[in-house]
Design a protein around this motif. Structure first.
Motif: not given
Length: 178
Positions: A9-10, A14-15, A138-139, A167-169
């Motif tokens: 999820l991260l 981040f993308s 950066s991320l 993050l559940k989104r």
């Protein structure tokens, strides 16, 4: 939330277009503060003496003609990168985020002394906005370039605080946290 799902999820966050747009907004806000700061300096230019006696890297004109121009060019690259990313091309946004990732190294070529002639809120706000843009860049760069080490993306000292509810989104239809 288990670590595997959190990693996934991260990476999606981040993308995501939304995250790239946040980077763009922070960058644009930094440009606005720089423009306002230069205007404020020039409005009271007679109070600053002959700044042309200062090193050229510290002249407000240098910041206007080089730094501001470069930041505006980067903004075009960021916005173009987001547009291209929506079409499936990642190279432009990866390049733009990589450039923004190194922004303070680039700014090391310029003196910040002229900022001291203004109320500190100008420089503080410019730095804060640019740091927010850089952090997101950066991320994004790390994610699009697959630079993450296995558990690095879970390190909140790198990513900042992670809100698991938010993050559940990024769950896809049919996915669950269980």
């Amino acid at each position: 939330m288990d670590d595997n799902l959190k990693r996934t999820l991260l990476r999606r966050k981040f993308s995501s277009i939304e995250y790239m747009q946040e980077m763009s907004v922070w960058h644009r806000r930094a440009i606005e503060v720089l423009e306002n700061s230069l205007d404020a300096f020039f409005e009271r230019s007679s109070e600053h003496g002959d700044w042309h006696q200062w090193p050229a890297s510290d002249w407000p004109e240098t910041w206007r003609d080089r730094v501001l121009r470069n930041l505006k060019g980067e903004q075009v690259g960021i916005d173009e990168g987001i547009k291209n990313y929506k079409k499936g091309q990642i190279s432009t946004i990866r390049s733009a985020s990589g450039s923004l990732h190194g922004i303070f190294r680039n700014l090391d070529n310029f003196s910040w002394g002229w900022w001291g002639r203004l109320p500190s809120r100008y420089e503080d706000e410019f730095r804060r906005r640019l740091v927010n843009a850089k952090k997101r860049a950066s991320l994004i760069m790390y994610t699009l370039s697959s630079f993450w080490e296995v558990d690095e993306i879970l390190d909140e000292e790198i990513t900042g605080p992670v809100d698991e509810e938010e993050l559940k989104r990024y769950l896809k239809p049919g996915e669950s946290i269980y």
